[in-house]
Enzyme design. Structure first.
Site, PDB file in Angstrom:
ATOM      1  N   CYS A 160       0.470  -1.160   0.027  1.00 15.59           N
ATOM      2  CA  CYS A 160       0.661   0.806   0.058  1.00 15.59           C
ATOM      3  C   CYS A 160       0.710   1.463   0.035  1.00 15.59           C
ATOM      4  O   CYS A 160       0.698   2.367  -0.938  1.00 15.59           O
ATOM      5  CB  CYS A 160      -1.309   0.050   1.260  1.00 15.59           C
ATOM      6  SG  CYS A 160       0.130   0.049   3.217  1.00 15.59           S
ATOM      7  N   HIS A 208      -1.743   1.364   6.520  1.00 16.63           N
ATOM      8  CA  HIS A 208      -2.497   1.440   5.347  1.00 16.63           C
ATOM      9  C   HIS A 208      -2.248   3.337   5.652  1.00 16.63           C
ATOM     10  O   HIS A 208      -1.861   3.741   5.822  1.00 16.63           O
ATOM     11  CB  HIS A 208      -3.840   0.923   5.963  1.00 16.63           C
ATOM     12  CG  HIS A 208      -3.773   1.252   4.519  1.00 16.63           C
ATOM     13  ND1 HIS A 208      -3.342  -0.062   2.815  1.00 16.63           N
ATOM     14  CD2 HIS A 208      -5.056   1.685   3.815  1.00 16.63           C
ATOM     15  CE1 HIS A 208      -4.404   0.565   1.991  1.00 16.63           C
ATOM     16  NE2 HIS A 208      -5.207   0.853   2.558  1.00 16.63           N
ATOM     17  N   ASP A 258      -7.717   5.131  -2.788  1.00 14.29           N
ATOM     18  CA  ASP A 258      -6.755   3.944  -2.824  1.00 14.29           C
ATOM     19  C   ASP A 258      -5.924   2.144  -3.664  1.00 14.29           C
ATOM     20  O   ASP A 258      -7.476   2.141  -3.966  1.00 14.29           O
ATOM     21  CB  ASP A 258      -7.818   3.175  -1.541  1.00 14.29           C
ATOM     22  CG  ASP A 258      -6.476   1.961  -0.666  1.00 14.29           C
ATOM     23  OD1 ASP A 258      -5.285   1.676  -0.809  1.00 14.29           O
ATOM     24  OD2 ASP A 258      -7.363   1.677   0.000  1.00 14.29           O
TER      25      ASP A 258
END
Length: 303
Positions: free
Chosen positions: A80, A116, A131
């Site tokens: 991520c 994250h 995202d």
């Protein structure tokens, strides 16, 4: 903040298969441009943990130039913080207003600490969650920050954003954005992660990255994984996910999950990365996993 050169942006757009006039598209329909490049990005740039297994150093750099080399030059992806940091730099270069912030993923035992990263993009005074690095249940399009907003990720899976408290809060007045998904219309909502609207700076992500890339209990340290979104034949809409996780390849197509291949050895897994994700690991990279718990022991003789 870091940006890329015009030549780098041209190389990236070619890499993901975007062929329109990007400046004109931005001027006429910035949300449409953001949506299009997010979809194309997720179909080309994998969400993967390979650098933590197939390398000598087993470290992850968040430097924008290192990320460009990894993603565009080498055709790889990352987890991520890598792919969202890279995508943020691309968006900033294209002229989007955005900031990055931290998220907390919900595990079996509840919410974990900051592990994250997401981007918040503002278009016409509306903020959007963007995202490209959450994996199977992640959003595939920009999501407006609107309480109880529902949307399709990959049909029939739905996502929802809520602005509310979480069970880990001790102060009942605390609120955060909670991202949940459900696989079917009659399924319960499952919380995936939460995030706020406080801008994180690079030093924050350096701390997060260190733990995520090195802690023994980190999912990414434990698991060899690689995932991409699959688009329809016109390369317009997400229709599934292609996943390599530990010792299998599987396809998620709507309601159906199909394990297409079991991986019986490291040679099997290296070949699968090349076949399904167009990722070629060098001999040095392949040697990097030897002796790790994530190494796939050869079971081909017993299959």
């Amino acid at each position: 903040m870091a940006t890329y050169t015009a030549e780098q942006i041209s190389g990236y757009l070619q890499h993901i298969g975007y062929s329109q006039d990007v400046k004109q598209h931005f001027a006429e329909d910035p949300l449409g441009l953001l949506t299009r490049i997010q979809i194309l990005h997720m179909a080309r740039v994998p969400f993967e943990s390979l650098s933590l297994h197939y390398s000598k150093h087993r470290t992850v750099s968040l430097d924008p130039q290192d990320l460009f080399t990894k993603v565009v030059v080498r055709g790889r992806g990352g987890y991520c913080m890598e792919v969202n940091a890279f995508f943020a730099t691309v968006l900033r270069t294209l002229g989007f207003a955005l900031f990055s912030t931290g998220g907390r993923v919900r595990g079996d035992a509840g919410y974990k600490g900051w592990d994250h990263m997401v981007n918040i993009v503002t278009i016409d005074n509306q903020r959007y969650l963007v995202d490209v690095g959450f994996g199977t249940n992640g959003p595939t399009r920009p999501v407006p920050l609107q309480h109880e907003h529902q949307f399709i990720t990959v049909f029939p899976t739905k996502g929802m954003l809520e602005y509310r408290g979480i069970d880990a809060h001790t102060d009942p007045s605390q609120k955060t954005w909670v991202y949940s998904v459900r696989q079917q219309e009659d399924s319960p909502w499952a919380e995936m992660y939460c995030f706020g609207e406080l801008e994180f700076i690079p030093g924050d992500f350096d701390v997060m990255n260190m733990r995520t890339s090195s802690a023994p209990q980190s999912f990414f340290v434990q698991s060899v994984m690689c995932m991409q979104t699959v688009l329809d034949e016109n390369q317009r809409e997400p229709v599934g996910k292609r996943i390599l996780h530990r010792d299998y390849i599987k396809m998620l197509n709507g309601n159906e999950t199909v394990v297409t291949r079991r991986l019986l050895s490291e040679a099997d897994r290296v070949e699968a990365l090349k076949k399904y994700f167009n990722i070629v690991l060098s001999a040095e990279e392949q040697n990097g996993i030897k002796g790790l718990a994530s190494e796939l022991k050869d079971r081909s003789k017993h299959a």
